[in-house]
Design a protein around this motif. Structure first.
Motif, PDB file in Angstrom:
ATOM      1  N   PHE A   1       0.831  -1.204   0.000  1.00  0.00           N
ATOM      2  CA  PHE A   1       0.000   0.000   0.000  1.00  0.00           C
ATOM      3  C   PHE A   1       0.867   1.256   0.000  1.00  0.00           C
ATOM      4  CE2 PHE A   1      -2.259   3.344   2.357  1.00  0.00           C
ATOM      5  CZ  PHE A   1      -3.349   3.506   1.520  1.00  0.00           C
ATOM      6  N   LEU A   2       1.930   1.248   0.792  1.00  0.00           N
ATOM      7  CA  LEU A   2       2.826   2.409   0.838  1.00  0.00           C
ATOM      8  C   LEU A   2       3.498   2.631  -0.507  1.00  0.00           C
ATOM      9  CD1 LEU A   2       4.463   1.895   4.361  1.00  0.00           C
ATOM     10  CD2 LEU A   2       2.638   3.495   3.727  1.00  0.00           C
ATOM     11  N   MET A   3       3.826   1.549  -1.198  1.00  0.00           N
ATOM     12  CA  MET A   3       4.406   1.670  -2.538  1.00  0.00           C
ATOM     13  C   MET A   3       3.393   2.264  -3.513  1.00  0.00           C
ATOM     14  SD  MET A   3       6.489  -1.944  -2.690  1.00  0.00           S
ATOM     15  CE  MET A   3       6.922  -1.735  -4.416  1.00  0.00           C
ATOM     16  N   ALA A   4       2.113   1.916  -3.335  1.00  0.00           N
ATOM     17  CA  ALA A   4       1.071   2.446  -4.215  1.00  0.00           C
ATOM     18  C   ALA A   4       0.891   3.948  -4.029  1.00  0.00           C
ATOM     19  CB  ALA A   4      -0.249   1.727  -3.963  1.00  0.00           C
ATOM     20  N   LEU A   5       1.228   4.451  -2.841  1.00  0.00           N
ATOM     21  CA  LEU A   5       1.100   5.892  -2.602  1.00  0.00           C
ATOM     22  C   LEU A   5       2.002   6.693  -3.530  1.00  0.00           C
ATOM     23  CD1 LEU A   5       0.912   6.150   1.302  1.00  0.00           C
ATOM     24  CD2 LEU A   5      -0.937   6.341  -0.349  1.00  0.00           C
ATOM     25  N   ALA A   6       3.090   6.067  -3.985  1.00  0.00           N
ATOM     26  CA  ALA A   6       3.984   6.759  -4.913  1.00  0.00           C
ATOM     27  C   ALA A   6       3.273   7.098  -6.218  1.00  0.00           C
ATOM     28  CB  ALA A   6       5.215   5.891  -5.190  1.00  0.00           C
ATOM     29  N   ILE A   7       2.239   6.345  -6.535  1.00  0.00           N
ATOM     30  CA  ILE A   7       1.444   6.624  -7.727  1.00  0.00           C
ATOM     31  C   ILE A   7       0.317   7.599  -7.429  1.00  0.00           C
ATOM     32  CG2 ILE A   7      -0.096   5.580  -9.449  1.00  0.00           C
ATOM     33  CD1 ILE A   7       1.529   3.035  -9.235  1.00  0.00           C
ATOM     34  N   PHE A   8      -0.303   7.445  -6.266  1.00  0.00           N
ATOM     35  CA  PHE A   8      -1.513   8.212  -5.985  1.00  0.00           C
ATOM     36  C   PHE A   8      -1.241   9.623  -5.459  1.00  0.00           C
ATOM     37  CE2 PHE A   8      -3.482   4.140  -6.482  1.00  0.00           C
ATOM     38  CZ  PHE A   8      -4.725   4.463  -7.001  1.00  0.00           C
ATOM     39  N   VAL A   9      -0.136   9.837  -4.818  1.00  0.00           N
ATOM     40  CA  VAL A   9       0.162  11.199  -4.355  1.00  0.00           C
ATOM     41  C   VAL A   9       0.282  12.162  -5.538  1.00  0.00           C
ATOM     42  CG1 VAL A   9       1.902  12.642  -3.232  1.00  0.00           C
ATOM     43  CG2 VAL A   9       1.165  10.517  -2.150  1.00  0.00           C
ATOM     44  N   PRO A  10       1.041  11.815  -6.605  1.00  0.00           N
ATOM     45  CA  PRO A  10       1.040  12.712  -7.777  1.00  0.00           C
ATOM     46  C   PRO A  10      -0.337  12.865  -8.411  1.00  0.00           C
ATOM     47  CG  PRO A  10       2.895  11.187  -7.876  1.00  0.00           C
ATOM     48  CD  PRO A  10       2.011  10.719  -6.766  1.00  0.00           C
ATOM     49  N   LEU A  11      -1.147  11.792  -8.386  1.00  0.00           N
ATOM     50  CA  LEU A  11      -2.492  11.895  -8.954  1.00  0.00           C
ATOM     51  C   LEU A  11      -3.357  12.872  -8.175  1.00  0.00           C
ATOM     52  CD1 LEU A  11      -3.473   8.247 -10.002  1.00  0.00           C
ATOM     53  CD2 LEU A  11      -3.027  10.207 -11.473  1.00  0.00           C
ATOM     54  N   TYR A  12      -3.233  12.851  -6.841  1.00  0.00           N
ATOM     55  CA  TYR A  12      -3.985  13.801  -6.030  1.00  0.00           C
ATOM     56  C   TYR A  12      -3.557  15.237  -6.348  1.00  0.00           C
ATOM     57  CZ  TYR A  12      -5.704   9.890  -3.272  1.00  0.00           C
ATOM     58  OH  TYR A  12      -6.323   8.730  -2.879  1.00  0.00           O
ATOM     59  N   GLY A  13      -2.242  15.422  -6.570  1.00  0.00           N
ATOM     60  CA  GLY A  13      -1.767  16.739  -6.978  1.00  0.00           C
ATOM     61  C   GLY A  13      -2.340  17.147  -8.321  1.00  0.00           C
ATOM     62  N   LEU A  14      -2.459  16.184  -9.236  1.00  0.00           N
ATOM     63  CA  LEU A  14      -3.051  16.467 -10.552  1.00  0.00           C
ATOM     64  C   LEU A  14      -4.524  16.819 -10.417  1.00  0.00           C
ATOM     65  CD1 LEU A  14      -2.845  16.519 -13.620  1.00  0.00           C
ATOM     66  CD2 LEU A  14      -3.268  14.048 -13.627  1.00  0.00           C
ATOM     67  N   PHE A  15      -5.240  16.117  -9.545  1.00  0.00           N
ATOM     68  CA  PHE A  15      -6.650  16.443  -9.311  1.00  0.00           C
ATOM     69  C   PHE A  15      -6.802  17.880  -8.814  1.00  0.00           C
ATOM     70  CE2 PHE A  15      -7.590  11.734  -8.709  1.00  0.00           C
ATOM     71  CZ  PHE A  15      -8.252  11.640  -9.921  1.00  0.00           C
ATOM     72  N   PHE A  16      -5.938  18.291  -7.887  1.00  0.00           N
ATOM     73  CA  PHE A  16      -5.999  19.652  -7.358  1.00  0.00           C
ATOM     74  C   PHE A  16      -5.712  20.665  -8.461  1.00  0.00           C
ATOM     75  CE2 PHE A  16      -3.797  23.350  -5.575  1.00  0.00           C
ATOM     76  CZ  PHE A  16      -4.788  23.842  -4.736  1.00  0.00           C
ATOM     77  N   TYR A  17      -4.722  20.365  -9.304  1.00  0.00           N
ATOM     78  CA  TYR A  17      -4.383  21.280 -10.395  1.00  0.00           C
ATOM     79  C   TYR A  17      -5.549  21.408 -11.370  1.00  0.00           C
ATOM     80  CZ  TYR A  17      -2.276  22.965 -14.707  1.00  0.00           C
ATOM     81  OH  TYR A  17      -2.002  23.673 -15.850  1.00  0.00           O
ATOM     82  N   LEU A  18      -6.181  20.277 -11.714  1.00  0.00           N
ATOM     83  CA  LEU A  18      -7.302  20.318 -12.653  1.00  0.00           C
ATOM     84  C   LEU A  18      -8.478  21.107 -12.097  1.00  0.00           C
ATOM     85  CD1 LEU A  18      -7.249  16.631 -13.964  1.00  0.00           C
ATOM     86  CD2 LEU A  18      -6.608  18.691 -15.232  1.00  0.00           C
ATOM     87  N   SER A  19      -8.655  21.051 -10.770  1.00  0.00           N
ATOM     88  CA  SER A  19      -9.764  21.785 -10.158  1.00  0.00           C
ATOM     89  C   SER A  19      -9.604  23.289 -10.285  1.00  0.00           C
ATOM     90  CB  SER A  19      -9.900  21.401  -8.686  1.00  0.00           C
ATOM     91  OG  SER A  19      -8.772  21.854  -7.946  1.00  0.00           O
ATOM     92  N   THR A  20      -8.384  23.756 -10.569  1.00  0.00           N
ATOM     93  CA  THR A  20      -8.139  25.200 -10.723  1.00  0.00           C
ATOM     94  C   THR A  20      -8.240  25.658 -12.172  1.00  0.00           C
ATOM     95  OG1 THR A  20      -5.736  24.905 -10.987  1.00  0.00           O
ATOM     96  CG2 THR A  20      -6.578  25.122  -8.740  1.00  0.00           C
TER      97      THR A  20
END
Length: 401
Positions: free
Chosen positions: A76-95
């Motif tokens: 699960f911790l290894m998967a966070l390496a993929i999802f943390v950038p995705l969350y950043g992308l979601f925030f960027y798209l919301s702007t």
């Protein structure tokens, strides 16, 4: 172990677990999820799998699950390496502008669908490599990326054909999974094909289309006067129930025919799961869930009524007074949050007890193996320690058991 006619007697698969035992384990696990901020779920998943595996007996010998919670946590911790950038992308798209956001979210959705194929295969690989029977370990070869591309390409074809290509996709993916599965040094074989699925699928497809059309026509007739009465939704509810029955009917046939196409040398598996049995599990689940929500609803009404009694004064309900209690009373807010967690927990508990456990028991009850004595000379292989866990499948909620 042969019949009088000389043919080997089919060996049944026996499941010995009980709903009460699993329920006690789940309740204990849910209670520990809160103080551990959800981290205990990796331990709960491990204990749950050990329950299912250890209570499943084949020819008198139970399966064994050797995975542990730390492996799942690391994955699960290894998967966070993929999802943390995705969350950043979601925030960027919301702007961004609405058009850019829609296109961006659509692209991310396509990416997640592709990754879910990879995650499903890796999760299956992890579970098989941690499963033993008679001291011999299962395993899965093949490529998770190859499976992901295969599944993604078939999904596009199914979408373009409005679902008509599904039997070909299902047979192909079943074949890929089992042709790359191993038990010790012996490889599984798969004899199934799309020809076993097209008949029941297209029958179900056509029936669902007709039911949907009739339901919409009757619903439209109920709107003829310009006013929608509650009785007007009855055709839609009946149509939805019939469609659900047809889906379960097809699922039972795909499951039975594909699993019955699996063999391991001279050992052959046969499985029969009826649509009526599957429907019965969902009916039981519905009644259990309804009863759970009624009990939780009564309890919640009593608690909130005691904490915010003035909001219910005069036999009515004043939302402004109730909201003021939420803003000014930590106890009321905590009670609402706790009630929300209870609702989620109740749904999860009933799903596992009546759908997860029910499905496992139905497959085990309908399964039998012939030629099982031919597996006595299978040699063991070492554990695939490259797999750290199934974190991506856990994060995308595409795991199983």
């Amino acid at each position: 172990m042969v019949w009088d006619g000389g043919q080997e007697r089919p060996v049944p698969v026996v499941f010995t677990g009980t709903r009460g035992e699993l329920g006690g384990m789940l309740l204990r696990g849910y209670l520990l999820l809160v103080p551990t901020i959800g981290l205990y779920r990796f331990w709960l998943t491990t204990w749950k799998r050990r329950f299912y595996w250890s209570h499943t007996e084949i020819d008198g010998d139970a399966l064994e699950y050797t995975g542990n919670a730390i492996q799942l946590l690391i994955g699960f911790l290894m998967a966070l390496a993929i999802f943390v950038p995705l969350y950043g992308l979601f925030f960027y798209l919301s702007t961004q502008s609405s058009t850019a956001a829609v296109i961006g979210y659509g692209g991310v959705g396509v990416l997640l669908w592709f990754l879910s194929g990879y995650a499903v295969y890796r999760a299956r690989d992890f579970r098989l490599s941690r499963t033993l029977w008679r001291g011999i370990r299962f395993d899965q070869a093949g490529s998770a990326w190859g499976y992901a591309w295969r599944r993604f390409g078939w999904s596009l074809l199914v979408l373009l054909t409005a679902g008509l290509a599904y039997p070909f996709m299902a047979a192909n993916l079943w074949s890929y999974r089992y042709r790359h599965s191993w038990y010790g040094d012996r490889q599984f074989a798969f004899a199934g094909s799309w020809k076993q699925l097209v008949g029941p699928f297209y029958l179900s497809y056509g029936t669902v289309a007709v039911i949907t059309l009739i339901g919409l026509v009757l619903w439209g007739a109920a709107l003829g006067g310009g006013q929608m009465r509650p009785a007007g939704f009855v055709p839609l509810l009946i149509a939805a129930a019939l469609i659900g029955c047809m889906i379960l009917r097809y699922h039972s046939r795909e499951l039975s025919r594909m699993l019955s196409s699996v063999s391991l040398g001279q050992a052959r598996l046969t499985v029969h799961v009826s649509a009526g049995a599957l429907l019965g599990q969902y009916v039981l689940f519905g009644f259990a869930l309804l009863g759970t929500f009624i009990v939780l609803g009564i309890g919640g009404f009593v608690v909130i009524g005691a904490l915010a009694a003035d909001a219910f004064a005069g036999g009515g309900f004043d939302p402004e007074i109730f909201m003021s209690h939420m803003r000014g009373s930590f106890v009321t807010l905590a009670a609402i949050i706790f009630g929300y967690l209870l609702v989620l927990g109740g749904f999860s508990l009933m799903s596992e007890l009546f759908l997860g456990l029910g499905y496992w028991k139905l497959v085990a009850k309908g399964a039998a193996i012939t030629g099982i004595d031919s597996l006595r000379d299978v040699r063991a292989r070492g554990e695939d320690k490259r797999l750290a866990g199934e974190g991506l499948a856990d994060a995308l909620n595409v795991g199983a058991y």
